[in-house]
Structure formats: structure tokens, C-alpha cells
Write an enzyme that holds these catalytic residues in place. Structure first.
Site, PDB file in Angstrom:
ATOM      1  N   CYS A 136      -1.912   9.230   2.870  1.00 28.32           N
ATOM      2  CA  CYS A 136      -1.668   8.807   1.492  1.00 28.32           C
ATOM      3  C   CYS A 136      -2.863   9.051   0.583  1.00 28.32           C
ATOM      4  O   CYS A 136      -2.707   9.153  -0.638  1.00 28.32           O
ATOM      5  CB  CYS A 136      -1.278   7.338   1.459  1.00 28.32           C
ATOM      6  N   GLU A 163       0.885  -1.184   0.000  1.00 31.61           N
ATOM      7  CA  GLU A 163       0.000   0.000   0.000  1.00 31.61           C
ATOM      8  C   GLU A 163       0.905   1.211   0.000  1.00 31.61           C
ATOM      9  O   GLU A 163       1.502   1.555   1.012  1.00 31.61           O
ATOM     10  CB  GLU A 163      -0.924  -0.024   1.225  1.00 31.61           C
TER      11      GLU A 163
END
Length: 485
Positions: A296, A262
Site C-alpha cells: 500500500c 489502514e
């Protein structure tokens, strides 16, 4: 941020130990964690050696046979107890996050820690649903069964910006599936990860099932390599930057270890001609500035239809003025190096023709606080448009069609999250199908992470998924067994 030391620590200095095989340990060397609020050490942290890391793997390997055979309801109840313990320590845990990385009360106490607790409870509830299948095979007189089994030792490498969320989804998913695990914590937020380990230990998790190691930045590669090269480690999950993810994936590939990645994002919010202005402005500002933009999924790019651009810009100005007039201090970035990098992005963009939507950008502010910045007049070749900012910074670009907006959104090498603002749900859904992203949120901010939704990206934002059934499956291996009746 961390500074290094190998000297013995004063007894009054708070010390964050390793957790190996159920015991808290000091290490031969240590490093100081520097609070961005004070620019002073807040505590000293044990710095694991490669030998320490191997001991953690061996502890997890020894604990695996018994833990993998533990009944699902026992694992479920233990994880639920750990969630209750974390909830009872919510303010304390949020305080560690604020001290280590400069998060505000809203992000730490009312967003990150509560979300982590919900994630832990949700994955605990899925444990009893793990099951295989009984397919009908071709040959007469033959039967088959497909098992879902634990993999073994899982190595989780986790970042600093939302430590409780990342630590829980890495450790809890592995444990829920019957694996044992090691968390290699960020050197910027080691006490947050220690707090997770402590909660599981206090809930009664058997020794060795969850180990927590931290180390100095210059030792990280050697510590990681020692663990990933150990035959007991069966999978790696990593959350962090794309640049570091490439290196970790390369080492995993050399060792034939699967990995869940990720990675970073350069996330776009598309504001269509028919968008509700109030909804769009609220979503864009929240998506850009929550947790100082250090998420993010944060909104980096705002792509606005030309027919609504003037009204949208005016509404953005009002929102920024309201934020500036509040009594709240400007957002805090994790360290001075981060702020300097972001200042460079802004300066380059301004020198190339961009300008701040409201007021002028002041670089004289000392420390690590930086007022939110939204730039207009961005161009596709600007670094501020291409590179992940990871700060309270976003840039605007005006387009003449939805098709152009989608093209520009997809031009990023990243593909983690996006948002679309429109009053036409059919159009929003059609656009979502064309946007190359792991998630698209219609009429809400690009930051959205909750237990029931799979989370992960495409392209340079990685592969694999955390959360929900897909996330639990990442930590299981499928085995087919046949027999003659």
C-alpha cells in the site's frame, strides 16, 4: 486466488483449518487456494459459516476476563515466546507466503516475515508501560485517577499482500493491551494467518484469546456482519482497499463500533532539482517494485523537477536495463485478474500519449508475471495517475517547481506515504509539512514500516494508527474515576 468447493477433500490434500477456542477445526465447506506460480490448488481451506464466526466471537468473549487480568509481564513473555517460535519457522512461513501469493524470496523471507517478528517483539516490550494517570481535579477534597483498560473482543480483518505484518500488528496489539481477538484472514493467504495463530497457540496463549477464521469470498459479508453485530465485539481494525474499507466502516457505523482503517495509497515520490540522482533512482525503483509493487505504500507517482528530468530519466533507464539483464524472473502478481487490470491501466495511458521509459510493453507474456513498467508523459486525468496500481508499475510527470510538485502530490484522494529527494534537509522538512500524508520519507523510498513509527494514513487512506505507542493506544479505552477523600 481462491476457487470454491464443498466436496470432501482427499486425505493427501493439505488442509488449512479454522482456529476456534484453541482448537483446529474443519468446516462444512471449503475452498481451494490457487498458487499464482502454478495456477493449481496448493491447499484446501476451511470456509467458516456465520455460525462458526459467532462461535469464534463467543470463545474470545469467554477468554477475555481472565486474559485482561493477566499480569503485563506474563503477556509480555508469552508474546516474546511467540516471536521466537515464528523466527524458528521463518523459512517455512516465508514459503507459505511465496506459494499463496507469489512473493519472491527477498520480499517474503528477508522483509515481511522478519519485520513481523520485530513488530511482535517491540509491542511485547511496550506492555509493561501501559499505565494511566493521576490528574489534579478542581474541587478541594476530591481526587481522580485515569485508567487505561482493555476494550474486550477485537475483530481484525486482514489482507493478503504482507500477511505476517498485518496479522501480527492486528493480533499482537490487541493481545498486548489485554484484549482477545479474531483474525478474519484473506482468502488468498489463509495458511500464513493460520501459521500466526499456530505460533501463538504453541507459545501457550490461552484458548480463545486468538481465533483465526477464513471463508470464501462470497461468504465474507455474511461472516463479517455476524461478528460485527455481536455485542461482544468492541472494535474493528481493517487493512485493505479503500473501496472495501468504505463498506466495513458503514457497517461499523450502523452498529456504533469504532474502527481503525489502514486503506490504500497513491503514493508520490518527488525528485527535486537538487536531488542526488543515484539516491533518487535507487529509492524510486525500490519503492515501486518491492514485493512486485503490491504494497500500500509503494511508489505509484514519480514527480520530477524539469531541470533534472533528462538526467533522471537516463538514470532510470540504466536501472531498468540492469534489472532486465539480471537472471531474475519478472515479478509475480497475485493472480491473472490483477495482471489484466494493470495491463488495462498501461494500455489506456499509452493510447493517451504516455510511453514506457525503457523498451516496449509486451502483453503477450502469459501467466501472472509482469516485467516492471515505468511510464513517462503521464497526465493528471489518466487512470494510471489516479488509481492505485498495486503492481510493479509507476508513472512519471515533470513539473517546474516544488510548489507544483506538492500540489500534484496532494491532488490524490489518498494520503498514506510519500517521499522527497533533495540534498537540502531544511527544504525537505518544509515540503514534508505541506504534503498531506501519514508519512513522508526524505531521501528514501515511500515504503517504510517499522515498529517504532506510527503507521496509517489521512483522507482516503483511512484513520487511526498501528505501531508504537499510538498503535497500542488504539486498543485501549480510557476510564476516569473520581472520589471524595
Amino acid at each position: 486466488m481462491a476457487s470454491q468447493t464443498t466436496e470432501s477433500q482427499n486425505d493427501t490434500t493439505p488442509y488449512v483449518p479454522l482456529i476456534i477456542n484453541g482448537k483446529e477445526e474443519r468446516a462444512a465447506s471449503s475452498f481451494d487456494v490457487i498458487s499464482p506460480y502454478t495456477n493449481e490448488p496448493c491447499w484446501s481451506t476451511a470456509s467458516a459459516s456465520p455460525e462458526d464466526a459467532i462461535r469464534a466471537v463467543e470463545a474470545a468473549d469467554a477468554a477475555f476476563p481472565a486474559w485482561s487480568q493477566t499480569k503485563p509481564t506474563v503477556r509480555r513473555d508469552l508474546l516474546l515466546k511467540a516471536a521466537d517460535i515464528l523466527e524458528s519457522r521463518l523459512e517455512e512461513c516465508a514459503g507459505y507466503m511465496r506459494t499463496e501469493m507469489g512473493a519472491d524470496v527477498g520480499a517474503s523471507q528477508f522483509f515481511v516475515v522478519p519485520l513481523a517478528i520485530r513488530m511482535l517483539r517491540e509491542v511485547a516490550g511496550r506492555i509493561t508501560s501501559i499505565c494511566g494517570s493521576v490528574p489534579v481535579v478542581e474541587e478541594e477534597g476530591q481526587s481522580a485517577i485515569v485508567y487505561k483498560e482493555a476494550m474486550g473482543v477485537i475483530l481484525g480483518i486482514v489482507p493478503w499482500n504482507a500477511p505476517y505484518v498485518f496479522g501480527i500488528r492486528s493480533a499482537a496489539c490487541a493481545l498486548a493491551a489485554g484484549n482477545t481477538t479474531i483474525l478474519k484472514s484473506s482468502e488468498l493467504t489463509p495458511r500464513c494467518y493460520w501459521a500466526i495463530g499456530r505460533a501463538f497457540e504453541d507459545a501457550g496463549l490461552p484458548a480463545g484469546c486468538l481465533n483465526v477464521v477464513s471463508c470464501r469470498p462470497q461468504d465474507a459479508a455474511a461472516v463479517f456482519n455476524a461478528m460485527v453485530e455481536h455485542p461482544a465485539v468492541r472494535k474493528v481494525n481493517f487493512t485493505g482497499s479503500t473501496a472495501v474499507g468504505r463498506k466495513i466502516a458503514a457497517v461499523c457505523g450502523q452498529n456504533l463500533k469504532p474502527c481503525l482503517m489502514e486503506l490504500g495509497g497513491k503514493n508520490s515520490s518527488i525528485v527535486c532539482a537538487d536531488a542526488n540522482l543515484e539516491t533518487a533512482v535507487k529509492g524510486v525503483l525500490a519503492g515501486s517494485f518491492l514485493n512486485s509493487g503490491q504494497i500500500c505504500m509503494a511508489t505509484d507517482r514519480i514527480i520530477v523537477h524539469s531541470s533534472i528530468a533528462p538526467a533522471f530519466t537516463d538514470a532510470l533507464k540504466k536501472g531498468l536495463i540492469a534489472a532486465a539483464d539480471s537472471k531474475s524472473l519478472p515479478p509475480t502478481l497475485v493472480n491473472a485478474a490483477s495482471k489484466a487490470r494493470v495491463e488495462g491501466l498501461i494500455s489506456e495511458a499509452v493510447s493517451s500519449g504516455a510511453n514506457k521509459i525503457q523498451g516496449s510493453y509486451d502483453q503477450t507474456n502469459s501467466g501472472v508475471r509482469m516485467a516492471p513498467v515505468i511510464l513517462e508523459g503521464a497526465k493528471e486525468d489518466m487512470r494510471v495517475w489516479q488509481e492505485e496500481s498495486f503492481a510493479s508499475l509507476a508513472a512519471c510527470m515533470v513539473v517546474d517547481s516544488d510548489e507544483e510538485a506538492i500540489r500534484i502530490a496532494n491532488s490524490s484522494g489518498y494520503g498514506l506515504s510519500a517521499s522527497v529527494f533533495t540534498e537540502d534537509l531544511r527544504k525537505g522538512l518544509a515540503m514534508a509539512k505541506k504534503i498531506q500524508s501519514g508519512a513522508v520519507h526524505i531521501n528514501s523510498m515511500s515504503i517504510h514500516d517499522e515498529p517504532v513509527l506510527p503507521h496509517g494514513g489521512v483522507k482516503n487512506s483511512g484513520w487511526g494508527r498501528f505501531n508504537a505507542a499510538e498503535g497500542l493506544s488504539e486498543f485501549l479505552v480510557t476510564k476516569s474515576v473520581t472520589w471524595m477523600d
